[in-house]
Motif scaffolding. Sequence first.
Motif, mmCIF file in Angstrom:
data_model
loop_
_atom_site.group_PDB
_atom_site.id
_atom_site.type_symbol
_atom_site.label_atom_id
_atom_site.label_comp_id
_atom_site.label_asym_id
_atom_site.label_seq_id
_atom_site.Cartn_x
_atom_site.Cartn_y
_atom_site.Cartn_z
ATOM 1 N N ARG A 304 -9.397 -11.253 2.712
ATOM 2 C CA ARG A 304 -7.996 -10.857 2.807
ATOM 3 C C ARG A 304 -7.852 -9.546 3.588
ATOM 4 N NH1 ARG A 304 -4.074 -7.866 0.067
ATOM 5 N NH2 ARG A 304 -1.988 -8.809 0.186
ATOM 6 N N THR A 305 -8.796 -8.644 3.421
ATOM 7 C CA THR A 305 -8.770 -7.383 4.171
ATOM 8 C C THR A 305 -8.860 -7.634 5.670
ATOM 9 O OG1 THR A 305 -9.827 -6.210 2.320
ATOM 10 C CG2 THR A 305 -9.931 -5.158 4.503
ATOM 11 N N ILE A 306 -9.742 -8.550 6.062
ATOM 12 C CA ILE A 306 -9.908 -8.889 7.483
ATOM 13 C C ILE A 306 -8.617 -9.498 8.022
ATOM 14 C CG2 ILE A 306 -11.160 -10.351 9.120
ATOM 15 C CD1 ILE A 306 -13.595 -10.116 7.310
ATOM 16 N N LYS A 307 -8.028 -10.414 7.263
ATOM 17 C CA LYS A 307 -6.802 -11.085 7.712
ATOM 18 C C LYS A 307 -5.641 -10.088 7.852
ATOM 19 C CE LYS A 307 -6.073 -15.107 5.602
ATOM 20 N NZ LYS A 307 -6.046 -16.103 4.507
ATOM 21 N N LEU A 308 -5.568 -9.141 6.932
ATOM 22 C CA LEU A 308 -4.523 -8.118 7.020
ATOM 23 C C LEU A 308 -4.717 -7.245 8.259
ATOM 24 C CD1 LEU A 308 -4.210 -6.986 3.272
ATOM 25 C CD2 LEU A 308 -2.449 -8.139 4.637
ATOM 26 N N GLN A 309 -5.960 -6.910 8.538
ATOM 27 C CA GLN A 309 -6.242 -6.099 9.727
ATOM 28 C C GLN A 309 -5.846 -6.853 10.994
ATOM 29 O OE1 GLN A 309 -10.386 -5.177 10.284
ATOM 30 N NE2 GLN A 309 -10.055 -4.182 12.251
ATOM 31 N N ALA A 310 -6.206 -8.145 11.053
ATOM 32 C CA ALA A 310 -5.872 -8.955 12.227
ATOM 33 C C ALA A 310 -4.362 -9.103 12.374
ATOM 34 C CB ALA A 310 -6.538 -10.331 12.118
ATOM 35 N N LEU A 317 2.123 -3.448 13.497
ATOM 36 C CA LEU A 317 2.756 -2.780 12.354
ATOM 37 C C LEU A 317 1.677 -2.236 11.418
ATOM 38 C CD1 LEU A 317 5.507 -5.421 11.508
ATOM 39 C CD2 LEU A 317 5.831 -3.267 12.736
ATOM 40 N N ALA A 318 2.069 -1.321 10.539
ATOM 41 C CA ALA A 318 1.144 -0.783 9.550
ATOM 42 C C ALA A 318 0.674 -1.889 8.619
ATOM 43 C CB ALA A 318 1.824 0.330 8.745
ATOM 44 N N ILE A 319 -0.542 -1.735 8.110
ATOM 45 C CA ILE A 319 -1.176 -2.813 7.340
ATOM 46 C C ILE A 319 -0.448 -3.085 6.019
ATOM 47 C CG2 ILE A 319 -2.811 -1.436 5.983
ATOM 48 C CD1 ILE A 319 -4.949 -3.556 6.845
ATOM 49 N N ASN A 320 0.341 -2.104 5.513
ATOM 50 C CA ASN A 320 1.039 -2.283 4.225
ATOM 51 C C ASN A 320 2.437 -2.877 4.360
ATOM 52 O OD1 ASN A 320 2.171 -0.103 5.478
ATOM 53 N ND2 ASN A 320 2.135 1.265 3.683
ATOM 54 N N LYS A 321 2.838 -3.242 5.551
ATOM 55 C CA LYS A 321 4.157 -3.838 5.763
ATOM 56 C C LYS A 321 4.192 -5.276 5.232
ATOM 57 C CE LYS A 321 6.166 -0.407 7.950
ATOM 58 N NZ LYS A 321 7.371 0.257 7.426
ATOM 59 N N PRO A 322 5.309 -5.713 4.673
ATOM 60 C CA PRO A 322 5.388 -7.079 4.115
ATOM 61 C C PRO A 322 5.234 -8.158 5.185
ATOM 62 C CG PRO A 322 7.549 -5.978 4.082
ATOM 63 C CD PRO A 322 6.527 -4.931 4.380
ATOM 64 N N GLU A 323 5.690 -7.875 6.421
ATOM 65 C CA GLU A 323 5.535 -8.860 7.497
ATOM 66 C C GLU A 323 4.065 -9.142 7.793
ATOM 67 O OE1 GLU A 323 9.188 -6.323 8.614
ATOM 68 O OE2 GLU A 323 7.245 -6.091 7.631
ATOM 69 N N VAL A 324 3.256 -8.089 7.653
ATOM 70 C CA VAL A 324 1.820 -8.235 7.892
ATOM 71 C C VAL A 324 1.193 -9.130 6.826
ATOM 72 C CG1 VAL A 324 -0.391 -7.001 7.960
ATOM 73 C CG2 VAL A 324 1.612 -6.035 9.111
ATOM 74 N N ALA A 325 1.537 -8.886 5.581
ATOM 75 C CA ALA A 325 1.000 -9.703 4.480
ATOM 76 C C ALA A 325 1.424 -11.159 4.620
ATOM 77 C CB ALA A 325 1.466 -9.141 3.139
ATOM 78 N N GLN A 326 2.668 -11.378 5.043
ATOM 79 C CA GLN A 326 3.160 -12.743 5.210
ATOM 80 C C GLN A 326 2.389 -13.471 6.312
ATOM 81 O OE1 GLN A 326 7.320 -12.981 6.127
ATOM 82 N NE2 GLN A 326 7.389 -15.218 6.017
ATOM 83 N N LEU A 327 2.170 -12.797 7.452
ATOM 84 C CA LEU A 327 1.422 -13.419 8.539
ATOM 85 C C LEU A 327 -0.018 -13.683 8.135
ATOM 86 C CD1 LEU A 327 1.180 -14.381 11.464
ATOM 87 C CD2 LEU A 327 0.719 -12.011 12.136
ATOM 88 N N ALA A 328 -0.620 -12.754 7.375
ATOM 89 C CA ALA A 328 -2.016 -12.900 6.957
ATOM 90 C C ALA A 328 -2.222 -14.156 6.124
ATOM 91 C CB ALA A 328 -2.465 -11.668 6.180
ATOM 92 N N THR A 329 -1.261 -14.502 5.285
ATOM 93 C CA THR A 329 -1.398 -15.693 4.438
ATOM 94 C C THR A 329 -1.378 -16.980 5.255
ATOM 95 O OG1 THR A 329 1.004 -15.775 4.080
ATOM 96 C CG2 THR A 329 -0.319 -14.537 2.481
ATOM 97 N N MET A 330 -0.786 -16.937 6.445
ATOM 98 C CA MET A 330 -0.674 -18.137 7.280
ATOM 99 C C MET A 330 -1.806 -18.259 8.298
ATOM 100 S SD MET A 330 3.445 -18.330 7.999
ATOM 101 C CE MET A 330 3.508 -16.739 8.811
#
Length: 519
Positions: A304-310, A317-330
Amino acid sequence: MTNLPILDIAIIIAYLIAMVLVGVYFSGRNTSADEFTRAAGRIPGWAVGISIYATFLSSNTFLGVPGKAFGGNWNAFVFSLSMPLAAWFATKYFVPFYRSTGEVSAYTNLEKRFGPWARTYVVVCFLSTQLARIGSVFFGISLTLQALTGYSMVTIMVVTGICIIVYTVMGGIEAVIWTEVVQGLLKTLGAVIIIYLVVNQVMGGFDGILTIGAAANKFSLGTIEFDFVRSSFWVVLLYGFFINLNNFGMDQNYIQRYHAATSTREANKSVWLCVWIYVPVSLLFFSIGACLYAYYMQNPELLRTIKLQAASEQLGLAINKPEVAQLATMMKPSDYADKVMPHFMVHMIPTGLLGLIVSAILSAAMSTISSGMNASATVFTEDIYKRYVNTRSTEKNNLKILYIATVIVGLIGMLCGIAMIGVKSLLDVWWTLSGIFAGGMLGLFLLGLMSKNTTNKDALTASLIGVLIILWMSFSYLIPDQYNYLRYPLHANMIIVVGTLSIFLTGNLTQKLRRNLTI
């Protein structure tokens, strides 16, 4: 390199200094262009073979291949399986031909065969290919070192580029070959260490890796159906054969080494030595990808850390932004595959060994870039400067031009690497670019070597038709959707196959038609 322990920094600095000192050591021998471009033909075959292997084993392999295996399967390994057939063809036809001509440039003979246009066309294709290759290697090395150091990718490219330029300019082809011997051994050792460390971290060891990998179809070589739209076994095999045929038969990087060997027999031995080392070592890198997949499947929090970084880098955007988390899950594994190896290196490789691994990755990049710089400078001097600018250039002036051209190629290669920042798959970018540029080169060369009755007009007609076909195949995806029936329907890796055959077959067809019409 503030994120690395002092011991690792010391190892990396020591390696970089050692490579520069090699260039300094050999600089005194470069008293002529012949010394700079082919070391006066005094390099033993085994050293040339390891040198060719080191050129093949670039940072694209070190980073791109494990990423490819992590995000997909072992389909790309079929590329390596095509090498023995290409090597047989090269040692039977290409190596003896080049050694008999005595011309240091691979492309001088094309002018004798078809005229100045043929030589110029292939030179442009070669230089374009080299800049794309050098750029992709610069990008690959900066991607890893950014994860380790926190420095920007541009800064990393500039620093490593300066070191490479210094020892390549000072030492010539002899420094390139002998540093590649060391680099080839170092990068192979690095791969062995990485796979050992990964296997030790996977629960169940090899059995666990095989179970997880088999369940995800990681060991597949691709479908064996005759499917040329997807990346099937046959698409990669054909692509690999034609690219390796181009490497062994048309690439100045390798032709120059044939001339540096002490004899034709030694040059042939160097080709086979490269093949027998590279094939199993490339399998080792695919195995690293499968091992990393098993490790991260067992450690989803790290994944999950790798996906958030990517996702963060993709969105800016910053890694703690909700848009980043949403994209990482997909994200699919192929979306972040190139970031897996750097992450493992940062967090799981112990101090001391990390410095050695980074040095191995540096050596993978440096060997390819230095080789490309030297070969490109040679081609520029022989096929452009001495042919069109100064036909009466002295030996001293030739050497000066070689130095200047080497520096310029290195700088332009860096700019190409900077332009590649943000690409999704390093290996896919290189394969696509090389297929576009190499198709025309190989087709024209095979036409000249194997079709004795083909004339200048036949070759020119074939090349024009072939280039149009290659351009259509490469850029037809830009055609609007309502005209999608006009798009190239096959896989991108088939471009070099279709492009080469279109030139070769068209040239043979036109010369037969011409002969029939004159009869």
